[in-house]
Write a protein that holds these residues in place. Structure first.
Motif, PDB file in Angstrom:
ATOM      1  N   HIS A  84       0.845  -1.204   0.000  1.00  0.00           N
ATOM      2  CA  HIS A  84       0.000   0.000   0.000  1.00  0.00           C
ATOM      3  C   HIS A  84       0.879   1.253   0.000  1.00  0.00           C
ATOM      4  O   HIS A  84       0.631   2.200  -0.749  1.00  0.00           O
ATOM      5  CB  HIS A  84      -0.945  -0.002   1.202  1.00  0.00           C
ATOM      6  N   ARG A 120      -4.245   0.760  -5.297  1.00  0.00           N
ATOM      7  CA  ARG A 120      -4.070   1.467  -4.027  1.00  0.00           C
ATOM      8  C   ARG A 120      -5.394   1.607  -3.286  1.00  0.00           C
ATOM      9  O   ARG A 120      -5.476   1.418  -2.075  1.00  0.00           O
ATOM     10  CB  ARG A 120      -3.462   2.846  -4.266  1.00  0.00           C
ATOM     11  N   LEU A 123      -6.318  -1.823  -1.863  1.00  0.00           N
ATOM     12  CA  LEU A 123      -5.463  -2.141  -0.714  1.00  0.00           C
ATOM     13  C   LEU A 123      -5.840  -1.304   0.502  1.00  0.00           C
ATOM     14  O   LEU A 123      -5.833  -1.800   1.630  1.00  0.00           O
ATOM     15  CB  LEU A 123      -3.990  -1.916  -1.056  1.00  0.00           C
ATOM     16  N   GLY A 124      -6.166  -0.046   0.274  1.00  0.00           N
ATOM     17  CA  GLY A 124      -6.572   0.827   1.372  1.00  0.00           C
ATOM     18  C   GLY A 124      -7.842   0.321   2.040  1.00  0.00           C
ATOM     19  O   GLY A 124      -7.938   0.299   3.272  1.00  0.00           O
ATOM     20  N   ARG A 127      -6.924  -2.844   3.996  1.00  0.00           N
ATOM     21  CA  ARG A 127      -6.163  -2.516   5.210  1.00  0.00           C
ATOM     22  C   ARG A 127      -7.091  -2.031   6.301  1.00  0.00           C
ATOM     23  O   ARG A 127      -6.929  -2.375   7.467  1.00  0.00           O
ATOM     24  CB  ARG A 127      -5.115  -1.449   4.921  1.00  0.00           C
TER      25      ARG A 127
END
Length: 176
Positions: A84, A120, A123-124, A127
């Motif tokens: 990330h 991104r 992944l954000g 997360r």
């Protein structure tokens, strides 16, 4: 109430379709996060401009992504975090400073940047859902990457980082 089963069926189909990779996409595992992306498309775009970008790198003795702070030694549990960070690094710092006089190269950079932006975002979200925390090792590796980047002028650092994209792509495929 009669519409409820139909609504649930449509909702579950929609979720299932969104989770399925599209043609050419592969699922990558970064710690607890799974992300689909078209590595073939990214690699093809990078391969088409690699020689052009690397020829613009005036400092061949320095690397931003590789040894001694190799990505290949990142623990599995830290892969979500470092990936990330790296995708954010490329989107926020690298791609925006990689402009050339060649419109073909610029279109390829833009295409790769759009792919990175999408990954991104995924992944954000992952997360946040999985509360992925960065370990000390991955934090230190990323700090070193930033220090390497910030040691050069912005344009040189961006071109060098883009020219090293194959290091990141290789690491992603090996950690798949």
């Amino acid at each position: 109430m009669r519409g409820s089963p139909l609504f649930l069926c449509l909702l579950s189909m929609s979720c299932w379709v969104n989770l399925m990779p599209t043609a050419g996409d592969k699922i990558f595992h970064f710690g607890t996060c799974r992300v689909s992306l078209s590595m073939t498309e990214i690699r093809a775009g990078f391969t088409a401009i690699k020689a052009n970008i690397q020829s613009r790198d005036p400092i061949r003795t320095l690397s931003i992504l590789s040894h001694p702070h190799s990505l290949h030694k990142v623990k599995s549990s830290d892969r979500c975090c470092i990936t990330h960070h790296l995708f954010t690094f490329y989107v926020d710092k690298v791609f925006k400073h990689c402009k050339t006089e060649d419109s073909f190269v610029n279109r390829k950079i833009s295409s790769i940047a759009n792919s990175f932006l999408s990954v991104r975002r995924k992944l954000g979200q992952c997360r946040e859902q999985n509360n992925c925390l960065c370990g000390e090792e991955s934090t230190e590796k990323f700090k070193q990457i930033l220090a390497n980047y910030q040691g050069l002028n912005v344009t040189s650092a961006a071109m060098k980082s883009l020219g090293e994209l194959d290091i990141l792509l290789d690491w992603m495929e090996k950690s798949r």
